[in-house]
Design an enzyme around this catalytic site. Structure first.
Site, mmCIF file in Angstrom:
data_model
loop_
_atom_site.group_PDB
_atom_site.id
_atom_site.type_symbol
_atom_site.label_atom_id
_atom_site.label_comp_id
_atom_site.label_asym_id
_atom_site.label_seq_id
_atom_site.Cartn_x
_atom_site.Cartn_y
_atom_site.Cartn_z
ATOM 1 N N GLY A 399 0.817 -1.212 0.000
ATOM 2 C CA GLY A 399 0.000 0.000 0.000
ATOM 3 C C GLY A 399 0.846 1.255 0.000
ATOM 4 N N GLY A 401 0.479 5.643 0.872
ATOM 5 C CA GLY A 401 -0.335 6.661 1.519
ATOM 6 C C GLY A 401 0.218 8.042 1.280
ATOM 7 N N GLY A 404 4.046 7.990 2.750
ATOM 8 C CA GLY A 404 4.992 6.905 2.577
ATOM 9 C C GLY A 404 4.362 5.662 1.998
ATOM 10 N N VAL A 406 3.940 1.206 2.432
ATOM 11 C CA VAL A 406 3.874 0.134 3.419
ATOM 12 C C VAL A 406 4.284 -1.178 2.758
ATOM 13 C CG1 VAL A 406 2.437 -1.087 5.088
ATOM 14 C CG2 VAL A 406 2.009 1.328 4.612
ATOM 15 N N ASP A 528 -8.453 11.170 10.444
ATOM 16 C CA ASP A 528 -8.421 10.640 9.068
ATOM 17 C C ASP A 528 -9.074 9.263 9.007
ATOM 18 O OD1 ASP A 528 -7.920 10.769 6.362
ATOM 19 O OD2 ASP A 528 -5.860 10.043 6.509
#
Length: 707
Positions: A399, A401, A404, A406, A528
């Site tokens: 993933g 974001g 950064g 993951v 968020d």
């Protein structure tokens, strides 16, 4: 006598009784009526059959955005001078009468977002003056009629969101005199190829064929559609290479080819498209070097995940370097080494000084990380994380974001400890503050529904650059986003959530918020909350993650662990951010409650708050509120609706709406939707307390599932 009647964009109609439309019957005596516009009101009632007795001089009938139900009378063919018939966003049902095909003067037929069933009448091909045909978001099935190829003046054909099958008829694309501006066939079950005749559509600005079962190669003739601005083809079975002719589309702004079986290299011609703002090539089989110019210089605008054999590109892609022409590179490398050694020998003092400073900096960083994470006993180095993730390989990327990427990793090869490593992109403004915020928020809190932060790494990489990462417990079932909106690479047969699973996850998330807001030493606001930040473990238990924007509150004021004031511009994600943040209000727990309400509505409707169906006059909150309680069936996520019908509890009942009514399912869903609405009230202080949310959802679960 009346010849012109317009009531557009008012608040007319009760929205409750079913007789708001009865007054239309009286207009049957208005023999001079030419124009009727009742759009964008709150009329609720059955469409009277007497509309077919209106004046034959009637040229315009607009009923858009009301709550009108019933069927279109077959006798509508009597309105021989009708040029425009709009009934978008109502509750009309039944079949579309073939008699509409007799309205030879019809130019606009817009029936999108209703409940029409059956086939698209082939008689619509007789409407040779038709300019706009909108039948999207209904329950139509069968083939796209070949006869539509006779409608040579069409500029908009919108058939998305139905159950249409079969091929795309070449006849609807094949003539140069077609004036298509928009062709939307997305979210159906179409098969076969995109006809090469698409190249004839010189004026086409938007082509949407996404989320079908189309196959074959992408036709190179698309390069002839020189007016094209948006080309969306994701979620199909396209194969082969991307034609370089797409580089001829100089006005192209958005290109989405994700979730297909495309292969080969990414055409370098795409880097010359200066207008291109979004390029999504993810989850295909592309290989080779990524171009370095144009849109490829922006990692947030170019999506490439899920392609294991790509290399090169800008650093933000975190891909291995390309190894083409390796012998020549090794020769050049040897020469560089010789020169470097000479420079090092002549500059030893400077180098030693730099090493000393760098060691001191690294030590301070590691001390900061240890303090930030608190009681975590496990400390890891850059080298350990690099080894755990196979050099931060794209194959391990799970993933990306705002701040950064993951990666999945195995921290200890012998013990097989699986971790998720969030590597901060320190070139991104705010990434360091996000790192500090997440450490500060998570260092002293523990809850079964919060993602577990194992430790952090604050060090330098092999090039001497700052490196910061957060190490979490790995969640095997990924994010809620992937379950609510499954993508092509996932097994959709297993990637679906039933009613109880969704309810359990909703309670998990609410419980986490209750803990953050009321049971921590200092109140923490997440800021968020959205499906991609809800992770699911092997037991499908929900865990709230990503505290990069979290705020810590102190009594009547709040302390931002990122040292941002209340005027900070970014407080979450569009669609989930509460309205008061947009006008400068301070961060509060009420904001999280609003985000949770939107999340809850999305979980059970299957609709994102940013769905194209929502605009200035409609959002997810109002959409649900408007349809409750009588039209609750229209709100349910189609995947969930199918799951309910197929569940063992329903099999003993007639497979219809009455079946789920008899099981109390609708009552359960109405209660859940009402909680979501109560969390999204505009005035923050009027929103439901998160503790009450947990209590009421738990009560619903106990009543309907005995848990």
């Amino acid at each position: 006598m009346i010849n012109w009647l317009t009531m557009n964009s008012n608040h007319l109609g009760s929205g409750e009784a079913d007789d708001d439309m009865n007054f239309l019957s009286s207009l049957a005596n208005s023999t001079d009526l030419e124009f009727l516009d009742l759009g964008f009101n709150n009329f609720k009632g059955k469409l009277p059959e007497k509309i077919s007795n209106f004046s034959r001089r009637l040229s315009t009938m607009v009923l858009d955005d009301n709550q009108i139900f019933g069927t279109i009378p077959i006798e509508i063919e009597n309105l021989i001078n009708l040029k425009r018939f709009n009934a978008w966003n109502n509750k009309l049902s039944g079949t579309i009468p073939s008699s509409i095909g007799k309205l030879q003067n019809l130019e606009i037929l817009y029936l999108t977002r209703n409940n029409f069933l059956g086939f698209i009448p082939s008689s619509l091909g007789n409407l040779t003056n038709l300019d706009l045909l909108g039948l999207g978001q209904n329950f139509l099935h069968g083939n796209i009629p070949v006869s539509l190829g006779n409608c040579k003046k069409l500029s908009v054909l919108e058939l998305s969101g139905n159950n249409l099958s079969g091929i795309i008829p070449p006849q609807i694309m094949g003539l140069s005199q077609f004036f298509y501006i928009l062709l939307d066939l997305s979210f159906n079950n179409l098969t076969g190829v995109v006809p090469i005749e698409v190249g004839s559509l010189k004026n086409l600005q938007s082509l949407y064929v996404s989320n079908n079962m189309l196959s074959g190669e992408i036709p190179s003739t698309l390069g002839s559609c020189t007016s094209l601005e948006e080309l969306l083809m994701e979620g199909n079975i396209f194969q082969g290479q991307v034609p370089s002719s797409l580089g001829l589309l100089k006005g192209l702004q958005k290109l989405d080819l994700s979730r297909n079986n495309l292969s080969g290299e990414i055409p370098k011609a795409l880097e010359d498209l200066r207008s291109l703002e979004i390029l999504n090539l993810s989850y295909n089989h592309f290989e080779g070097a990524i171009p370095m110019k144009g849109v490829f210089r922006n990692a947030s605008a170019t999506l490439i995940q899920g392609n294991d054999n790509l290399c090169g590109g800008i650093l933000e892609f975190h891909l291995p370097r390309c190894t083409f022409n390796e012998p020549k590179k090794r020769s050049r490398l040897r020469m560089k080494i010789i020169i470097s050694v000479i420079c090092v020998l002549s500059s030893a003092t400077i180098v030693l000084a730099c090493l000393f400073l760098n060691r001191s900096k690294k030590k301070r960083s590691e001390e900061f990380a240890a303090n930030s994470v608190g009681n975590a006993q496990l400390m890891v180095s850059y080298q350990s994380l690099r080894n755990a993730t196979n050099g931060f390989s794209s194959a391990n990327l799970i993933g990306t974001g705002s701040f950064g990427s993951v990666y999945k990793g195995i921290l200890d090869k012998e013990e097989g400890k699986i971790i998720a490593v969030k590597v901060l992109n320190l070139m991104h403004h705010g990434a360091f503050k996000s790192f500090v915020a997440e450490c500060e928020a998570l260092k002293n809190i523990r809850h079964r529904n919060l993602v577990k932060l194992i430790t952090a790494c604050s060090s330098t990489d092999y090039q001497g650059n700052d490196f910061k990462a957060l190490i979490y417990e790995f969640m095997v079932n990924r994010s809620l986003e992937e379950w609510l909106h499954p993508t092509f690479e996932l097994d959709e047969a297993t990637k679906s959530l039933d009613l109880l699973q969704r309810l359990n996850i909703a309670i998990d998330v609410a419980s986490a918020l209750q803990y953050l807001h009321h049971h921590c030493e200092k109140t923490i606001v997440h800021c968020d909350l959205k499906p991609s930040n809800i992770l699911l473990d092997d037991e499908m238990i929900g865990h709230v993650s990503d505290f990069g924007l979290a705020k810590i509150l102190f009594q009547d004021t709040f302390y931002s662990s990122t040292n941002q004031s209340s005027s900070v511009g970014v407080r979450g994600t569009i669609g989930y951010t509460p309205p008061e943040y947009g006008v400068g209000s301070k961060v509060s727990t009420y904001g999280d409650t609003y985000s949770y309400g939107i999340l809850l509505l999305e979980m059970f409707t299957g609709k994102r708050p940013t769905d194209d169906m929502f605009g200035e006059n409609m959002n997810l909150h109002n959409f649900v509120k408007t349809n409750l309680p009588k039209q609750v069936v229209q709100l349910i996520d189609p995947i969930l609706f199918q799951e309910i019908f197929n569940s063992s509890k329903i099999k003993n009942h007639t497979r219809n709406i009455e079946g789920i009514k008899n099981n109390g399912i609708l009552e359960c869903l109405i209660s859940i939707f009402e909680i979501g609405i109560a969390c999204c009230i505009d005035l923050p202080q009027d929103r439901m307390n998160i503790g009450n949310v947990v209590a009421q959802l738990s009560s619903i679960r106990k009543k309907h599932f005995g848990m």
